[in-house]
Design an enzyme around this catalytic site. Sequence first.
Site, short mmCIF file in Angstrom:
data_model
loop_
_atom_site.label_atom_id
_atom_site.label_comp_id
_atom_site.label_asym_id
_atom_site.label_seq_id
_atom_site.Cartn_x
_atom_site.Cartn_y
_atom_site.Cartn_z
N ASN A 9 35.94 39.21 38.71
CA ASN A 9 37.20 39.27 38.07
C ASN A 9 38.37 38.54 38.88
OD1 ASN A 9 39.72 40.08 36.89
ND2 ASN A 9 39.48 42.15 37.48
N TRP A 10 38.49 37.17 38.36
CA TRP A 10 39.53 36.42 39.24
C TRP A 10 40.92 36.76 39.28
CZ3 TRP A 10 37.89 30.84 37.77
CH2 TRP A 10 36.23 30.50 38.15
N LYS A 11 41.40 37.84 38.40
CA LYS A 11 42.57 38.10 38.20
C LYS A 11 43.48 37.03 38.02
CE LYS A 11 41.44 42.51 40.82
NZ LYS A 11 41.91 43.35 41.51
N HIS A 102 41.36 47.56 32.78
CA HIS A 102 41.30 47.76 34.42
C HIS A 102 42.57 48.37 34.68
CE1 HIS A 102 42.13 45.81 38.17
NE2 HIS A 102 40.73 45.70 38.09
N GLU A 104 44.85 47.77 36.77
CA GLU A 104 46.09 47.01 36.96
C GLU A 104 46.71 46.87 35.47
OE1 GLU A 104 44.09 43.54 38.97
OE2 GLU A 104 44.03 44.86 40.82
N GLU A 174 36.03 51.96 38.92
CA GLU A 174 36.66 51.42 39.89
C GLU A 174 37.73 52.31 40.32
OE1 GLU A 174 36.54 46.76 39.68
OE2 GLU A 174 38.25 47.28 38.20
N GLY A 180 40.99 46.03 45.91
CA GLY A 180 41.80 45.23 46.68
C GLY A 180 42.22 45.99 48.29
N SER A 220 36.64 46.67 46.37
CA SER A 220 36.27 46.03 47.70
C SER A 220 35.00 45.90 47.87
CB SER A 220 36.91 46.97 48.61
OG SER A 220 38.37 46.98 48.66
N GLY A 241 36.71 41.65 42.54
CA GLY A 241 37.92 40.82 42.52
C GLY A 241 37.66 39.95 43.69
N GLY A 242 38.55 40.14 44.64
CA GLY A 242 38.75 39.35 45.66
C GLY A 242 37.59 38.44 46.35
P1 PGA Z 1 38.57 44.02 44.42
O1 PGA Z 1 38.88 44.18 43.18
O2 PGA Z 1 37.01 43.52 44.56
O3 PGA Z 1 39.49 42.92 44.84
O4 PGA Z 1 38.91 45.29 45.07
C1 PGA Z 1 38.12 44.69 42.15
C2 PGA Z 1 38.74 44.88 40.69
O5 PGA Z 1 39.89 45.24 40.39
O6 PGA Z 1 38.22 44.72 39.54
#
Ligand code: PGA
Length: 256
Positions: A9-11, A102, A104, A174, A180, A220, A241-242
Site C-alpha cells: 500500500n504505497w499510500k 483502510h 486512514e 491492521e 506506521g 509495521s 505500507g512503509g
Molecule cells: P505500515 O502500513 O506498514 O507502514 O505500518 C500498513 C498499512 O497501513 O497498510
Amino acid sequence: MRKPFIAGNWKMNLNHNEALSFIKDLSLRFNNKNGITIAVCPPFTSIRSVALAIEDEKFKSKDFNIKIGAQNMYFEKSGAFTGEISADMLNTLGVEYVIIGHSERRVIFKEDDELINKKIKAALSNGLKPIFCVGESLETREKGNAVEFTLNQVRAGLDLISPDEMAQITIAYEPIWAIGTGKTATPEDAQQMCNSIRSKIEALYEKNVAENTVIQYGGSVKPSNISEIMKMPDIDGALVGGASIKTDDFLALINY
Ligand code: PGA
C-alpha cells in the site's frame, strides 16, 4: 488451499516518475521464490503507467506477475462526485484489487461501516477484489475490546455479501496502533485476532468459506518480522505500507 498474498500500500507516496522507476528496479531484480500473489497499490495518478510498465516487463519475463490495486474508490457509478473515482474507472485501467476501509480512510476521512459496505458491494459488482481493512485503536485495545470491535467491523462491512462473493474478498487485520509506528503486534496477538476473524466468517457463512478466506496482517511489517508473521496458521499474507515503497525491502518481504 489459501495462497499467500502480499500487497504494498504505497499510500500518498511515489509520484508518477518515482513509481515508474520503482517498477523498473523491481523487474530487474525480481524473484518470487515462494510463488505468492503480489500486488502494488499506487496512488490513482500512477495506476495507468504502472499497469503498462508491468505489462511491458511481463512481456519480457512471464514471472513478473504483479497485480495492481487501488487504495480507495467511491461506490456510485458516475455523476457529480467531485474528486471521486468509480469502480468501473479502476476496472478499465487493469486494476484487480481495491483497498477498502483502510483505517486512514476511516479516521482521517470519516468513513463509516455503512459507507465501507457500499464500497465493497460496488467493487464486487464491477469485478474488483476488495482488500477489506479492519482493526482497533490503542484505546480500544487497552480497554480490552479489541476483538469485539474488530469483529463488529467485519460483520458490518460484509453485510449482505454472499458466500460466493466472499471468494473475492481479502480481509486485512491492521491494528491502528501498529500502522506506521514501528510497533508490530506480536505474531501471536496477530494470529489470535486473525483466528477470531476466521471464526466470525464461519459463523456468518460456513466453514468452507472461512477456510478459503485470505486474511492479511498489516502494521509495521518489515523484512525483519515478516517470516515470523507468515508462520502463523491464520495469517495468509501482509498489507505493507512503509516497507513496500523501497524495492530492497519489498523484494525481501515477498521472498520471506
Ligand atoms: P505500515 O502500513 O506498514 O507502514 O505500518 C500498513 C498499512 O497501513 O497498510
